[in-house]
Design a protein around this motif. Structure first.
Motif, PDB file in Angstrom:
ATOM      1  N   ASP A   1      11.135   6.960 -34.873  1.00 17.89           N
ATOM      2  CA  ASP A   1      10.759   7.348 -33.505  1.00 17.89           C
ATOM      3  C   ASP A   1      10.836   8.861 -33.283  1.00 17.89           C
ATOM      4  OD1 ASP A   1      10.366   4.662 -32.832  1.00 17.89           O
ATOM      5  OD2 ASP A   1      12.442   4.405 -32.206  1.00 17.89           O
ATOM      6  N   VAL A   2      10.313   9.618 -34.233  1.00 13.26           N
ATOM      7  CA  VAL A   2      10.385  11.079 -34.146  1.00 13.26           C
ATOM      8  C   VAL A   2       9.357  11.613 -33.147  1.00 13.26           C
ATOM      9  CG1 VAL A   2       9.997  13.236 -35.400  1.00 13.26           C
ATOM     10  CG2 VAL A   2      11.334  11.395 -36.444  1.00 13.26           C
ATOM     11  N   SER A   3       9.831  12.388 -32.198  1.00 15.57           N
ATOM     12  CA  SER A   3       8.963  13.050 -31.222  1.00 15.57           C
ATOM     13  C   SER A   3       9.226  14.548 -31.252  1.00 15.57           C
ATOM     14  CB  SER A   3       9.217  12.512 -29.810  1.00 15.57           C
ATOM     15  OG  SER A   3       8.878  11.134 -29.706  1.00 15.57           O
ATOM     16  N   VAL A   4       8.168  15.315 -31.051  1.00 19.76           N
ATOM     17  CA  VAL A   4       8.275  16.772 -30.994  1.00 19.76           C
ATOM     18  C   VAL A   4       7.377  17.267 -29.870  1.00 19.76           C
ATOM     19  CG1 VAL A   4       7.833  18.957 -32.185  1.00 19.76           C
ATOM     20  CG2 VAL A   4       8.730  17.005 -33.466  1.00 19.76           C
TER      21      VAL A   4
ATOM     22  N   LYS B   1      12.623  21.650 -34.759  1.00 17.87           N
ATOM     23  CA  LYS B   1      13.626  20.722 -34.254  1.00 17.87           C
ATOM     24  C   LYS B   1      12.922  19.562 -33.565  1.00 17.87           C
ATOM     25  CE  LYS B   1      17.241  24.198 -33.514  1.00 17.87           C
ATOM     26  NZ  LYS B   1      18.027  23.731 -34.666  1.00 17.87           N
ATOM     27  N   ILE B   2      13.474  18.371 -33.703  1.00 14.43           N
ATOM     28  CA  ILE B   2      12.868  17.216 -33.060  1.00 14.43           C
ATOM     29  C   ILE B   2      13.332  17.117 -31.616  1.00 14.43           C
ATOM     30  CG2 ILE B   2      12.611  15.967 -35.227  1.00 14.43           C
ATOM     31  CD1 ILE B   2      15.017  14.288 -34.506  1.00 14.43           C
ATOM     32  N   SER B   3      12.477  16.522 -30.792  1.00 13.72           N
ATOM     33  CA  SER B   3      12.807  16.313 -29.377  1.00 13.72           C
ATOM     34  C   SER B   3      13.385  14.926 -29.145  1.00 13.72           C
ATOM     35  CB  SER B   3      11.549  16.502 -28.522  1.00 13.72           C
ATOM     36  OG  SER B   3      10.935  17.737 -28.788  1.00 13.72           O
ATOM     37  N   GLY B   4      13.174  14.040 -30.110  1.00 16.60           N
ATOM     38  CA  GLY B   4      13.700  12.682 -30.000  1.00 16.60           C
ATOM     39  C   GLY B   4      13.577  11.968 -31.325  1.00 16.60           C
ATOM     40  N   GLY B   5      14.360  10.899 -31.507  1.00 19.72           N
ATOM     41  CA  GLY B   5      14.343  10.158 -32.760  1.00 19.72           C
ATOM     42  C   GLY B   5      15.264  10.759 -33.796  1.00 19.72           C
ATOM     43  N   SER B   6      15.048  10.405 -35.070  1.00 17.33           N
ATOM     44  CA  SER B   6      15.920  10.907 -36.134  1.00 17.33           C
ATOM     45  C   SER B   6      15.190  10.954 -37.466  1.00 17.33           C
ATOM     46  CB  SER B   6      17.161  10.011 -36.271  1.00 17.33           C
ATOM     47  OG  SER B   6      16.788   8.717 -36.726  1.00 17.33           O
ATOM     48  N   VAL B   7      15.672  11.849 -38.332  1.00 18.58           N
ATOM     49  CA  VAL B   7      15.214  11.920 -39.722  1.00 18.58           C
ATOM     50  C   VAL B   7      16.439  11.732 -40.602  1.00 18.58           C
ATOM     51  CG1 VAL B   7      14.064  13.299 -41.488  1.00 18.58           C
ATOM     52  CG2 VAL B   7      13.400  13.560 -39.079  1.00 18.58           C
TER      53      VAL B   7
END
Length: 254
Positions: free
Chosen positions: A8-11, A54-60
């Motif tokens: 769920d990665v958001s940028v 940097k991501i705005s949400g989610g995870s790596v």
């Protein structure tokens, strides 16, 4: 072996949403391609994975540990290396020196050891040179080790970028449009090289516009459009997916 997982990665950059809840994974020894129209978010994903954005949400996560928020050199040390869409070599350095630079994340000798030329430092320098030569040999550039990078033909500069990435002993390599500008023969050689990399157990994440390369080397394909994952699966499944066809070719109504 390491496993890369985006969940769920958001940028977003101000009001621009570059990625919206993108999820996919990359398993050991697997080749996964990211495809999509220009501006779909493919290079943004590379920059997220390598710590540039940097991501705005989610995870790596990598090898079971969250790497979101780590600096690029720490992510490289974890085993994730990359190439760039536009070749970024040290043009005045030799091919061998370019690959040796990539070993900085694996060396331990400090300033004192380098100045005093200690036994440990000399042994480490020999090991760095040997590993760099092995990477050059892997991509077919061993005979060009002493050539200045800017004097190499374009296709060999592309190979040198891959050799430099391999020189850091990655467990995952991100290739950003490695076939760009290559002729058909060079593209075939590139496909064979990518498959050999994967056979060593290294994960390969590929961004590529050359569909012949994508469809021939990929185990899975992830399709992005306007920062959203619209499809992922085996190449044959993706190729026949109506949403993918529309994103690339436009709908009949259009």
């Amino acid at each position: 072996m390491a496993h890369l997982c985006l969940t769920d990665v958001s940028v977003h950059f101000g009001g621009l949403q570059a990625l919206t809840e993108v999820s996919f994974d990359l398993r050991p020894g697997e080749i996964v391609s990211l495809i999509g129209p220009n501006g779909a978010g493919k290079t943004t994903i590379f920059n997220v994975i390598t710590g540039v954005y940097k991501i705005s949400g989610g995870s790596v996560a990598y090898d079971g540990q969250t790497i979101s928020g780590l600096r690029p050199h720490h992510i490289l040390a974890r085993g994730i290396a990359r190439t760039f869409q536009n070749i970024r070599l040290f043009t005045a350095m030799t091919a061998l020196e370019n690959v040796m630079v990539a070993r900085h994340c694996r060396t331990r000798s400090g300033v004192v050891g380098s100045v005093l030329r200690t036994r440990r430092q000399r042994a480490e320098e020999r090991a760095v040179r040997e590993r760099a030569m092995a990477a050059l040999d892997f991509v077919g550039l061993a005979n060009h080790a002493d050539a200045v990078a800017k004097n190499l033909p374009y296709g060999l500069q592309r190979r040198l970028e891959i050799a430099r990435a391999l020189g850091s002993d990655p467990t995952t390599i991100l290739l950003d449009e490695p076939a760009a500008g290559l002729n058909p023969s060079e593209s075939r050689d590139l496909m064979e090289m990518i498959q050999r990399i994967a056979k060593t157990g290294v994960n390969v994440l590929l961004v590529e516009h050359d569909m012949s390369v994508v469809m021939n080397v990929s185990h899975r394909v992830v399709v992005l459009d306007h920062g959203v994952c619209i499809c992922q699966g085996a190449p044959a499944e993706v190729r026949s997916n109506p949403a993918v066809i529309e994103a690339y070719l436009g709908s009949e109504a259009d």
